[in-house]
Design an enzyme around this catalytic site. Structure first.
Site, PDB file in Angstrom:
ATOM      1  N   GLY A 155     -17.441  97.499  -0.186  1.00 19.61           N
ATOM      2  CA  GLY A 155     -17.301  96.806  -1.474  1.00 19.61           C
ATOM      3  C   GLY A 155     -17.731  95.354  -1.293  1.00 19.61           C
ATOM      4  NE  ARG A 156     -15.449  92.949  -5.877  1.00 20.40           N
ATOM      5  CZ  ARG A 156     -15.010  93.427  -7.039  1.00 20.40           C
ATOM      6  NH1 ARG A 156     -15.665  93.164  -8.132  1.00 20.40           N
ATOM      7  NH2 ARG A 156     -13.919  94.155  -7.115  1.00 20.40           N
ATOM      8  CB  ILE A 157     -14.165  92.306   1.316  1.00 25.25           C
ATOM      9  CG1 ILE A 157     -13.352  91.614   0.217  1.00 25.25           C
ATOM     10  CG2 ILE A 157     -13.763  91.780   2.694  1.00 25.25           C
ATOM     11  CD1 ILE A 157     -11.864  91.943   0.195  1.00 25.25           C
ATOM     12  NE  ARG A 177     -14.551 106.872  -3.169  1.00 26.79           N
ATOM     13  CZ  ARG A 177     -13.590 106.504  -3.976  1.00 26.79           C
ATOM     14  NH1 ARG A 177     -12.706 107.366  -4.380  1.00 26.79           N
ATOM     15  NH2 ARG A 177     -13.494 105.270  -4.408  1.00 26.79           N
ATOM     16  CB  THR A 235      -9.069  92.252   6.674  1.00 26.19           C
ATOM     17  OG1 THR A 235     -10.323  92.854   6.333  1.00 26.19           O
ATOM     18  CG2 THR A 235      -9.192  91.501   7.970  1.00 26.19           C
ATOM     19  NE  ARG A 237      -2.929  95.849  -0.188  1.00 28.21           N
ATOM     20  CZ  ARG A 237      -3.493  94.645  -0.329  1.00 28.21           C
ATOM     21  NH1 ARG A 237      -4.056  94.042   0.701  1.00 28.21           N
ATOM     22  NH2 ARG A 237      -3.478  94.026  -1.489  1.00 28.21           N
ATOM     23  CD  GLU A 266       1.304  92.920   4.808  1.00 29.30           C
ATOM     24  OE1 GLU A 266       1.407  92.060   3.908  1.00 29.30           O
ATOM     25  OE2 GLU A 266       0.224  93.372   5.199  1.00 29.30           O
ATOM     26  CG  HIS A 284      -1.614  90.033   3.964  1.00 27.70           C
ATOM     27  ND1 HIS A 284      -1.114  91.122   3.309  1.00 27.70           N
ATOM     28  CD2 HIS A 284      -2.831  89.810   3.401  1.00 27.70           C
ATOM     29  CE1 HIS A 284      -1.977  91.541   2.396  1.00 27.70           C
ATOM     30  NE2 HIS A 284      -3.029  90.748   2.426  1.00 27.70           N
ATOM     31  N   GLY A 286      -5.836  87.042   5.179  1.00 28.95           N
ATOM     32  CA  GLY A 286      -7.202  87.295   4.695  1.00 28.95           C
ATOM     33  C   GLY A 286      -7.722  86.267   3.699  1.00 28.95           C
TER      34      GLY A 286
HETATM   35  C1  DGY Z   1      -5.478  90.976  -1.844  1.00 24.53           C
HETATM   36  O1  DGY Z   1      -5.929  90.149  -2.647  1.00 24.53           O
HETATM   37  O2  DGY Z   1      -5.269  92.145  -2.139  1.00 24.53           O
HETATM   38  C2  DGY Z   1      -5.228  90.480  -0.472  1.00 24.53           C
HETATM   39  O3  DGY Z   1      -4.645  91.407   0.340  1.00 24.53           O
HETATM   40  C3  DGY Z   1      -4.458  89.184  -0.504  1.00 24.53           C
HETATM   41  O4  DGY Z   1      -5.033  88.433   0.526  1.00 24.53           O
END
Ligand code: DGY
Length: 318
Positions: A155-157, A177, A235, A237, A266, A284, A286
Site C-alpha cells: 500500500g502507501r507505506i 492480493r 510496523t 499490526r 499494546e 509503536h 511508526g
Molecule cells: C496507524 O496510524 O494506524 C499507526 O499504527 C499509528 O502509528
C-alpha cells in the site's frame, strides 16, 4: 459550539485547533481505554477523537450516546473500531491516511538497519560499560546492500519503503492480493506465490492491516518457508505474527533477527521477546514524528469538520 471528546493528549497545535473549533473535553487517558468514562464524557457530544489505543468494539459502539455523529481516529489503521457496528449505528468514521506513510517507512528502515547491524545489542553493551574494545570480529552484522527486500502489503507505506530501500541498493519484491500498476510498482517485482516470495527474500517487511483476515499471517508454516537467516520487520499490526513461532525461530537463529514496532496487546511486549538479543523492540513509534503527528491530527479534525458539515471527506472510511 459543537462538543468534541478527545481521549488522549494531543500535539499542541492540534489541541489548540480543537479548542478553537469546539467545546472540547480532553480525557487525557494515559494507558488503558476507560470505556465507561468515555461514554459518560460523550453525553451530548457530536464528535470524538480516539486513537489506536482505544478499543471501540460492537458493544461499546452500541452503547454510545445518540448525539454522537462522527468518530475520528488518530491513525490510518481502523482495526480497533468495529466498522460494521459503526455502519449499523449510522456513525461516521474518519482516519489519517497518506500523511504518515513516509514516517512509517522511515521507521521500517530504522528497524531494518538496527536488526541487520545489531544496533540494539551494541547500544546495550555501550550503556552497560561492557565494551572491551575494537576487534575485527566484534558484533558483526550484515549489510542491506544488494539484499532482497520483500514487502508484504504494497500500500502507501509499502510503496514509500520501496522507494527508500532503493537508496540501499536493495532489490525490491512484494506480495499483495493483486499486482499493482507499473506506476505504483516503481520497479518492484511482484511475487504471487507466497512460498516463492518468502523463500526469495532476505528481509521481510510486513505492512498488513490488523483484523481477522491477517491474524497470524506469519505463522510456523510460513516461517519454514522463509529463507534461512532472513530478517523480519513489522510496523503494521502485532496480530499479524505468531509471536511464539517467531521467538522460537529467533532463538534457534533460523531467523537472523527481527525488528518489531507493534504488538498484539499494546503496551505489553510479549515476554518471549524480552530476553532475545536478536530482536529490536520499539514502542509503536511508526508515525511518531512531530511533523507527522500534527499532520495526522489536522487531517482527523478536517474529516470530523467535513462530516459535521454533511460532506463526505476523502478520509471517511464509514
Ligand atoms: C496507524 O496510524 O494506524 C499507526 O499504527 C499509528 O502509528
Amino acid at each position: 459550539m459543537t462538543t468534541l471528546v478527545v481521549t488522549r493528549t494531543l500535539p499542541e497545535p492540534v489541541a489548540r485547533r480543537a479548542h478553537q473549533e469546539y467545546s472540547t473535553r480532553f480525557l487525557g487517558l494515559a494507558s488503558n481505554f476507560d470505556r465507561a468514562l468515555f461514554i459518560e464524557a460523550l453525553a451530548d457530544a457530536e464528535a470524538a477523537l480516539v486513537t489506536p489505543a482505544d478499543q471501540l468494539d460492537a458493544a461499546t459502539i452500541s452503547a454510545l450516546p445518540k448525539p454522537l455523529r462522527v468518530l475520528g481516529t488518530f491513525s490510518v489503521g481502523t482495526d480497533h473500531i468495529d466498522l460494521e457496528a459503526a455502519r449499523r449505528r449510522g456513525l461516521s468514521v474518519v482516519n489519517t491516511p497518506d500523511v504518515l506513510s513516509f514516517a512509517t517507512a522511515e521507521l521500517a528502515i530504522t528497524l531494518m538497519l538496527m536488526a541487520a547491524r545489531r544496533a540494539g545489542e551494541g547500544e546495550r553493551i555501550a550503556r552497560a560499560g561492557a565494551w572491551n574494545g575494537w576487534t575485527p570480529d566484534f558484533l558483526l552484522g550484515t549489510t542491506l546492500e544488494g539484499k532482497v527486500l520483500g514487502i508484504l502489503g504494497m500500500g502507501r507505506i509499502g510503496q514509500a519503503l520501496g522507494r527508500m530501500a532503493k537508496g540501499f541498493r536493495m532489490e525490491i519484491t512484494y506480495h499483495n492480493r493483486a499486482r499493482l500498476g507499473l506506476d505504483h510498482e516503481q520497479g518492484a517485482r511482484y511475487v504471487q506465490s507466497i512460498p516463492r516470495f518468502l523463500g526469495g527474500l532476505d528481509v521481510l517487511s510486513i505492512h498488513l492491516p490488523g483484523g481477522k483476515e491477517t491474524h497470524h499471517w506469519l505463522n510456523r508454516a510460513r516461517i519454514v518457508d522463509l529463507k534461512p537467516g532472513a530478517i523480519v520487520i513489522n510496523t503494521g499490526r502485532g496480530t499479524t505474527i505468531d509471536d511464539d513461532a517467531l521467538a522460537d525461530a529467533l532463538r534457534t537463529k533460523r531467523i537472523r533477527a527481527a525488528g518489531l514496532d507493534v504488538f498484539v496487546h499494546e503496551p505489553d511486549i510479549p515476554e518471549v521477546y524480552r530476553t532475545l538479543e536478536n530482536v529490536v523492540l520499539l514502542p509503536h513509534l511508526g508515525s511518531a514524528t512531530v511533523e507527522t503527528r500534527v499532520a495526522m491530527g489536522m487531517l482527523a479534525l478536517d474529516g470530523i469538520a467535513a462530516v459535521l458539515a454533511h460532506r463526505h471527506p476523502p478520509n471517511q472510511v464509514v
